[in-house]
Design a protein around this motif. Structure first.
Motif, short mmCIF file in Angstrom:
data_model
loop_
_atom_site.label_atom_id
_atom_site.label_comp_id
_atom_site.label_asym_id
_atom_site.label_seq_id
_atom_site.Cartn_x
_atom_site.Cartn_y
_atom_site.Cartn_z
N UNK A 46 0.84 -1.20 0.00
CA UNK A 46 0.00 0.00 0.00
C UNK A 46 0.88 1.25 0.00
N UNK A 47 1.92 1.24 0.82
CA UNK A 47 2.80 2.42 0.89
C UNK A 47 3.49 2.66 -0.46
N UNK A 48 3.87 1.57 -1.13
CA UNK A 48 4.46 1.71 -2.47
C UNK A 48 3.49 2.40 -3.41
N UNK A 49 2.24 1.97 -3.33
CA UNK A 49 1.22 2.54 -4.22
C UNK A 49 1.02 4.04 -3.94
N UNK A 50 1.00 4.38 -2.65
CA UNK A 50 0.81 5.78 -2.28
C UNK A 50 2.01 6.61 -2.76
N UNK A 51 3.21 6.06 -2.54
CA UNK A 51 4.40 6.82 -2.95
C UNK A 51 4.48 6.94 -4.48
N UNK A 52 4.05 5.89 -5.18
CA UNK A 52 4.08 5.95 -6.65
C UNK A 52 3.19 7.09 -7.15
N UNK A 53 2.12 7.36 -6.43
CA UNK A 53 1.21 8.43 -6.86
C UNK A 53 1.70 9.82 -6.44
N UNK A 54 2.12 9.94 -5.17
CA UNK A 54 2.46 11.27 -4.63
C UNK A 54 3.94 11.60 -4.70
#
Ligand code: FES
Length: 185
Positions: A46-54
């Motif tokens: 989940x954190x990877x996904x959030x970082x990929x976006x922001x």
């Protein structure tokens, strides 16, 4: 016991705030993960996904992840700070990657890195106050014949010497100013 409507309202409020901090798509993804019996095992993904976006993990985003995934905020912070690939602050406009692989190291990458730190006034993993530059270290960029090598955005700069650093930075400052003028900023 908390009345059902209050619990529902709280859930809706968490969801509304989470969408503000994240995106509807990311919230939906986390909600799916949260249904898993081992929801916390999805935390890194989940954190990877959030970082990929922001581009980084802000406090607001991490809090939203903690609430949606129902894990303690301290656990989210712990994971985000433990792994070096997570960033806790926004990246600069130009990300400078210094190759610290063996070939580059032998040819003086450390001296180039020192000069970059000195000129920018930051350490590795940090961003200049004006938001222009972030400095990162990396292992072998695959162009060892050009060692020592640094990469700015997608461009490789080889045979680097410490004395080339100021002019290279200046070139990017001018580029940023030119782009800002073109965009009317
Ligand atoms: S070690 Fe630097 S490019 Fe290979």
């Amino acid at each position: 016991m908390m009345p059902v409507t209050t619990a529902t309202n709280n859930r809706e409020e968490v969801r509304r705030r989470s969408i503000e901090a994240l995106t509807p798509e990311i919230v939906a993804y986390i909600e799916t993960c949260a249904q898993d019996a081992h929801a916390s095992s999805h935390l890194i993904g989940v954190l990877h996904k959030v970082q990929a976006h922001f581009g980084y993990l802000g406090r607001e985003q991490m809090d939203a992840v903690a609430q949606l995934l129902q894990v303690p905020a301290s656990k989210v912070t712990g994971v985000a700070t433990f792994y070096h690939f997570f960033r806790l602050e926004p990246r600069g406009r130009f990300v400078i990657n210094v190759c610290l692989g063996t070939a580059c190291y032998v040819k003086g990458a450390e001296r180039v890195a020192d000069r970059l730190c000195e000129e920018l006034g930051i350490h590795f993993g940090e961003t200049t106050r004006d938001g222009l530059f972030s400095l990162e270290g990396t292992r072998c960029l695959g162009t060892c014949g050009l060692a020592p090598v640094i990469m700015i955005e997608d461009r490789i700069f080889g045979d680097m010497t410490p004395d080339q650093v100021p002019a290279l930075l200046e070139k990017h400052v001018l580029q940023a100013q030119r782009e800002d003028r073109q965009n009317g900023d």
